[in-house]
Write a protein that holds these residues in place. Sequence first.
Motif, PDB file in Angstrom:
ATOM      1  N   SER A 234      -3.382  21.256  -2.924  1.00  0.00           N
ATOM      2  CA  SER A 234      -3.510  19.883  -2.453  1.00  0.00           C
ATOM      3  C   SER A 234      -4.949  19.629  -2.004  1.00  0.00           C
ATOM      4  O   SER A 234      -5.550  20.438  -1.306  1.00  0.00           O
ATOM      5  CB  SER A 234      -2.562  19.644  -1.273  1.00  0.00           C
ATOM      6  OG  SER A 234      -2.840  18.403  -0.664  1.00  0.00           O
TER       7      SER A 234
ATOM      8  N   ASP B 202      -5.720  16.508  -0.542  1.00  0.00           N
ATOM      9  CA  ASP B 202      -5.574  15.239   0.154  1.00  0.00           C
ATOM     10  C   ASP B 202      -6.682  15.002   1.170  1.00  0.00           C
ATOM     11  O   ASP B 202      -6.878  13.869   1.615  1.00  0.00           O
ATOM     12  CB  ASP B 202      -4.208  15.188   0.877  1.00  0.00           C
ATOM     13  CG  ASP B 202      -3.057  15.169  -0.110  1.00  0.00           C
ATOM     14  OD1 ASP B 202      -3.290  14.836  -1.280  1.00  0.00           O
ATOM     15  OD2 ASP B 202      -1.924  15.502   0.289  1.00  0.00           O
TER      16      ASP B 202
ATOM     17  N   SER C 126      -6.648  13.149   7.429  1.00  0.00           N
ATOM     18  CA  SER C 126      -6.808  12.584   6.088  1.00  0.00           C
ATOM     19  C   SER C 126      -6.084  11.258   5.915  1.00  0.00           C
ATOM     20  O   SER C 126      -6.574  10.353   5.238  1.00  0.00           O
ATOM     21  CB  SER C 126      -6.306  13.579   5.034  1.00  0.00           C
ATOM     22  OG  SER C 126      -6.970  14.823   5.155  1.00  0.00           O
ATOM     23  N   SER C 127      -4.922  11.109   6.512  1.00  0.00           N
ATOM     24  CA  SER C 127      -4.091   9.934   6.269  1.00  0.00           C
ATOM     25  C   SER C 127      -4.706   8.645   6.792  1.00  0.00           C
ATOM     26  O   SER C 127      -4.338   7.553   6.355  1.00  0.00           O
ATOM     27  CB  SER C 127      -2.706  10.140   6.892  1.00  0.00           C
ATOM     28  OG  SER C 127      -2.826  10.357   8.296  1.00  0.00           O
TER      29      SER C 127
ATOM     30  N   THR D 192      -9.366   8.166  -2.809  1.00  0.00           N
ATOM     31  CA  THR D 192      -8.838   9.512  -2.608  1.00  0.00           C
ATOM     32  C   THR D 192      -9.206  10.363  -3.810  1.00  0.00           C
ATOM     33  O   THR D 192      -9.435   9.848  -4.920  1.00  0.00           O
ATOM     34  CB  THR D 192      -7.308   9.490  -2.450  1.00  0.00           C
ATOM     35  OG1 THR D 192      -6.728   9.020  -3.677  1.00  0.00           O
ATOM     36  CG2 THR D 192      -6.878   8.601  -1.286  1.00  0.00           C
TER      37      THR D 192
END
Length: 599
Positions: free
Chosen positions: A448, A450, A496-497, A514
């Motif tokens: 991942s 992200d 990150s979100s 992203t």
Amino acid sequence: MEVTRKNFSSVLPEVEKAINEADFLSVDTEFSGLHASNSFHISPLDTPEERYHKLRKGSSDFLVFQVGLCTFCYDKENSTYEAKPFNFYVFPKPYSRAAPDCRFLCQSSSIDFLASQGFDFNKVFKEGIPYLTSMQESELRDFLEERHKQYTQFSSPAFVTPDSGAEAVTTKGPIEIPEEHKEFIEGICNNIQEFLDKEGEESLSLPSCNGFVRKLIYQTVRQRFQSRVHLGAKTNEKKQRLIVVTRIKSEDEMKKKELEKQSTELAELEDAVGFSKVIRLISQSGKLVVGHNMFMDLVHLLHRFCSKLPENYQEFKAMAKCVFPKILDTKLMANTTPCKELLPSSVLGDLLKHIYSPPFKKPEVVIPENFPRYDIDDSNLHEAAYDAYITGICFTGMSSFLGGLQKPPLSYVPPDAPIVKPFTNKLFLMRVADVPYLDLEGDDVLPSRDHVFHITFPKEWKASDLYQLFSPFGNINITWLDDISAYVSLYKRDQSSTVMSTLCKRDARYKILTYELFKNGFKDKESRKRSHAPESTEEEPKKKKPLNVDAPVFVSRSRSVTPPMPEENGNKAEEEKMAADSTSEQQPNEQKMFEVPAW
């Protein structure tokens, strides 16, 4: 053993015997360059597929100058390895006008480096062994067969010049001799008549001339002298094409002469296949092929001596597995637990020194008398045969160490032992921390990302501007792509979100995507470009395969560090280096260590 065009034919049987007797083989190559342009530099965020496409570009642009092959045969009675190192100088010299005339690039830094190591460029260009891929050989063989059919049609009105190459044009009926060439052609015919009238000499070499005049000579001589002479072509030391006239006494002698000539041409083609024969012998043997950091070596060996590399990544995997059924990268072994914790450096020269020290045990290796004796020091590094030789030693040293950890300990670890299989057909990815390896036999592990974002910004921005922009989210890594774009990686993944919602509408001067959205958008764009399809306004990100924590993942050797905040006037070149270094470092417990099982 040094192998050039002069001794290749005589040494080839010995190479074949060594390959057939070996337990495993090791290889290394030297190139004319590494990176075709700055846009193709390797990145710490490359996926295995992206890295392949970058190396594929390099393999198309640059040449292999030298290939090292070392065979290792284990002597159970004396517990020693017999090593036979061969150092091949290779160069794609066209053997005829019909053969491929290769064009290639040289990178000044690579040439300068090889020169500093005492590399003999004269030997490459003057004595390098030629080579052809299977496709090139097949096309040239078909061309010769077709030309040989034309040669035998002496009663036909067609006139074909035997040395005219792949672009020969068959014309019906004789070509009218231009006025300016009539005197020269008539003089040639007079010389041939004088040659036939005198006894003694069996052949006559005509003066060199251009292709059109040679065609006129063939046409006129065959009309005037019929089957009394045989015409052939040769190239002198100055690369000039000459016609050779041989007296013929009968039709049978003419046929015999023509068959001899055709045999010579086929033999020349066989010689032109050259070093590709060695690669075919290695492939047919099915033996384990060992290299160090060998991804680049592999793509060059496949492209230059086997076939043009496919654009499709999965097809490349299938091709590599077909040509070399079993390969092993010692760089990967050195960067894997438990060897990783005991080896301060996995650079080949350093690795060799560590293998000679406890807890590793120095392998006993002997070299036959007719092969060069190598001193184990840095003076021979970057000679392909020596690098292949010490790569094989490093493999035996690490294999023996792993065997000693088993219960009961193994005194000898064969190349196909279960303890070696976890490393087979996996390639180390240089400077990529979160992708453990390229897997030639299965799906690659794709972690991942992200916490990674793609950003475009004004050209005047520096690293300090990016650090300031992302300061609410903690420390970051910057991977520069060019002057106006970069990847930014967060150390605090839990932040990150909130990045997109916080930064996307703050300033119109930059644009943030992203990592996943940027990559899928790029792939869609490339796909539309290839298919010439209309561009869609919707971008639907694809789901990538998550990191498989049960897979044999490899852990980077460095500890996690927090990079210092750069000063306001930091430049991009320095920050790019810092980003590359820090991206290669892995946070602890982020991946599961690969433990070697006991059998």
